[in-house]
Design a protein around this motif. Structure first.
Motif, PDB file in Angstrom:
ATOM      1  N   ASN A  24      42.577  36.598  53.550  1.00  0.00           N
ATOM      2  CA  ASN A  24      41.398  37.430  52.763  1.00  0.00           C
ATOM      3  C   ASN A  24      40.232  37.392  53.839  1.00  0.00           C
ATOM      4  O   ASN A  24      39.749  36.659  54.290  1.00  0.00           O
ATOM      5  N   ARG A  25      39.979  38.790  54.260  1.00  0.00           N
ATOM      6  CA  ARG A  25      38.928  38.908  55.390  1.00  0.00           C
ATOM      7  C   ARG A  25      37.523  38.419  54.909  1.00  0.00           C
ATOM      8  O   ARG A  25      36.764  37.858  55.757  1.00  0.00           O
ATOM      9  N   TYR A  26      37.254  38.653  53.579  1.00  0.00           N
ATOM     10  CA  TYR A  26      35.776  38.044  53.234  1.00  0.00           C
ATOM     11  C   TYR A  26      35.896  36.615  53.084  1.00  0.00           C
ATOM     12  O   TYR A  26      34.836  35.920  53.582  1.00  0.00           O
ATOM     13  N   ILE A  91      28.521  35.083  58.953  1.00  0.00           N
ATOM     14  CA  ILE A  91      29.459  36.050  58.272  1.00  0.00           C
ATOM     15  C   ILE A  91      29.288  37.482  58.798  1.00  0.00           C
ATOM     16  O   ILE A  91      30.578  38.111  58.993  1.00  0.00           O
ATOM     17  N   LEU A  95      32.944  39.048  60.195  1.00  0.00           N
ATOM     18  CA  LEU A  95      33.425  40.181  59.336  1.00  0.00           C
ATOM     19  C   LEU A  95      33.628  41.371  60.271  1.00  0.00           C
ATOM     20  O   LEU A  95      34.658  42.034  60.401  1.00  0.00           O
ATOM     21  N   PHE A 147      28.261  40.306  53.568  1.00  0.00           N
ATOM     22  CA  PHE A 147      29.482  41.392  53.510  1.00  0.00           C
ATOM     23  C   PHE A 147      29.229  42.857  53.291  1.00  0.00           C
ATOM     24  O   PHE A 147      29.693  43.641  53.960  1.00  0.00           O
ATOM     25  N   GLU A 151      30.210  45.967  56.261  1.00  0.00           N
ATOM     26  CA  GLU A 151      31.052  46.733  55.739  1.00  0.00           C
ATOM     27  C   GLU A 151      30.463  48.115  56.045  1.00  0.00           C
ATOM     28  O   GLU A 151      31.037  49.068  56.590  1.00  0.00           O
TER      29      GLU A 151
END
Length: 430
Positions: A24-26, A91, A95, A147, A151
């Motif tokens: 899971n990328r997160y 993070i 990501l 996150f 994105e």
């Protein structure tokens, strides 16, 4: 079912879950973000122990002790006190890297987005960001901000909403201009969110988050059921990389300190102690056994059953700090955060110890906490002895609890160590 079959059963159930989480990328970005901050966390943890060495304030003068702590305080202030910033950058970086973008700009935009949402008020002074908002207390907001911002940044880049520089322009300049529009659009969105919340009763996004977390918790009171709920929440928050004690203690500390004061007054007057659950109950018989989750037991097990080089080195690194109840090296190095292989013992062991400690005191086998505030860095046994008003039963109870935690952790740590050992062996043969 023998131990080997039991461990095979756990592997069959837990390893597929671990594989899904690892893909899971997160969750991967969250885990790797903490790894970015790990060296700084370890550095700060070491100096927290040195600066808060038990009873040093009784050995040297008050002025000397204050000067000593002030001299070393910047080590933790520049690391642990703002650890949230390092995790947020990590993070955003990881990501964005997952999407094949410019990872450095992903980390920078995550940090800037978080700072936009962070209140810049300290008391009556504006333009000042309190360090509490940059540490574990602001982690919950920071993780989701990282996150979302990463994105958004990657989305705008993939839409080619970028400035294209002509050939011959230095690469660093070209990348900087290419990131300008995506970063600007991302930050504008977060600025709009901040403005919108300023017109709500919450005023800030942080207040909103703390309100929706704290309101359900305020309905809980003292006693064993509420304490078990609090302990479960602390462990769950920590499992997801959030400082569970900061979040939960902000609600329960007023209750626990009040109960603590009642016991202290009764202890000083020679009356029967009225409460089992107090602040010192939590600090001495849960946190005071190697830190949150009582990970001193994990360190002891590492030296007993550890075979992999990673586990052994972690034990050497986390052992000295664990004696003084600082366990960030174990939490982030084992790791415990986002590691499904250790979720069961991580949650189960503190609950079992809470129940054992409660009924040991309720039945009179062990004296109740006397209300004396024991320095949180005080090692096991001494901690329990002082917390119960200088009764040896308190220290013995801590040792019993340590053995219980070791028994719960043993099969799970064995599995984790086996996986690391086989990976290291495979890597050495390649």
């Amino acid at each position: 079912m023998n131990s080997n079959k039991f461990m095979d059963f756990l592997e069959k159930i837990l390893l597929p879950i671990a594989d899904k989480l690892n893909n899971n990328r997160y969750l991967t970005a969250l885990r790797d973000g903490f790894m970015v901050a790990l060296p700084l966390i370890i550095f700060g943890s070491i100096f927290v122990v040195i600066a808060n060495f038990p009873f040093l304030d009784h050995i040297i003068s008050k002025d000397a002790y204050t000067a000593y702590q002030n001299a070393l305080g910047s080590a933790s202030a520049a690391t642990l006190s703002i650890m949230g910033l390092f995790v947020i950058i990590g993070i955003g970086y990881k990501l964005t890297q997952h999407y094949g973008g410019e990872a450095l700009y992903g980390g920078v935009v995550a940090l800037a987005s978080f700072l936009i949402l962070t209140p810049q008020v300290l008391g009556k002074t504006t333009g000042v960001i309190p360090t509490s908002a940059l540490s574990a207390q602001g982690m919950f907001l920071g993780i989701f901000t990282a996150f979302i911002s990463a994105e958004l940044y990657c989305y705008f880049v993939n839409k080619n909403w970028t400035i294209k520089m002509p050939p011959g322009v230095p690469e660093a300049v070209s990348k900087s201009f290419s990131a300008l529009i995506p970063i600007a659009l991302t930050l504008i969105i977060f600025l709009a969110i901040r403005i919108i919340f300023s017109y709500t009763p919450f005023e800030t996004v942080q207040n909103f988050i703390y309100t929706i977390i704290q309101k359900p918790l305020t309905a809980l009171g003292s006693g064993l059921p509420a304490t078990i709920v609090a302990v479960l929440l602390i462990q769950l928050f920590w499992f997801f990389g959030l400082h569970g004690q900061v979040i939960i203690n902000s609600v329960f500390d007023p209750i626990w300190y009040t109960l603590n004061d009642q016991n202290l007054k009764a202890f000083q007057s020679g009356h029967e102690l009225p409460n089992i659950i107090t602040k010192q109950f939590i600090d001495s018989f849960l946190v005071g056994m190697g830190g949150t989750g009582m990970t001193l037991a994990v360190v002891v097990l590492i030296f007993i059953i550890g075979r992999s080089r990673q586990i052994k080195e972690l034990g050497k690194l986390g052992g000295p700090a664990g004696i003084f109840n600082v366990n960030e090296p174990i939490i982030f190095g084992l790791p415990i955060v986002m590691n499904p292989l250790v979720l069961i013992p991580w949650i189960l062991a503190p609950v079992v110890v809470t129940i054992i400690t409660y009924f040991s005191m309720a039945t009179g086998l062990v004296p109740k906490p006397a209300g004396v505030i024991v320095p949180w860095t005080t090692p096991i046994v001494i901690n329990g002895f002082l917390a119960t008003g200088n009764h040896w039963q308190g220290g013995v109870l801590q040792l019993v609890n340590l053995l219980v935690v070791m028994a719960i952790w043993w099969p799970f740590l064995k599995i984790l160590d086996k996986n690391y050992y086989e990976s290291e062996k495979k890597a050495s043969n390649e």
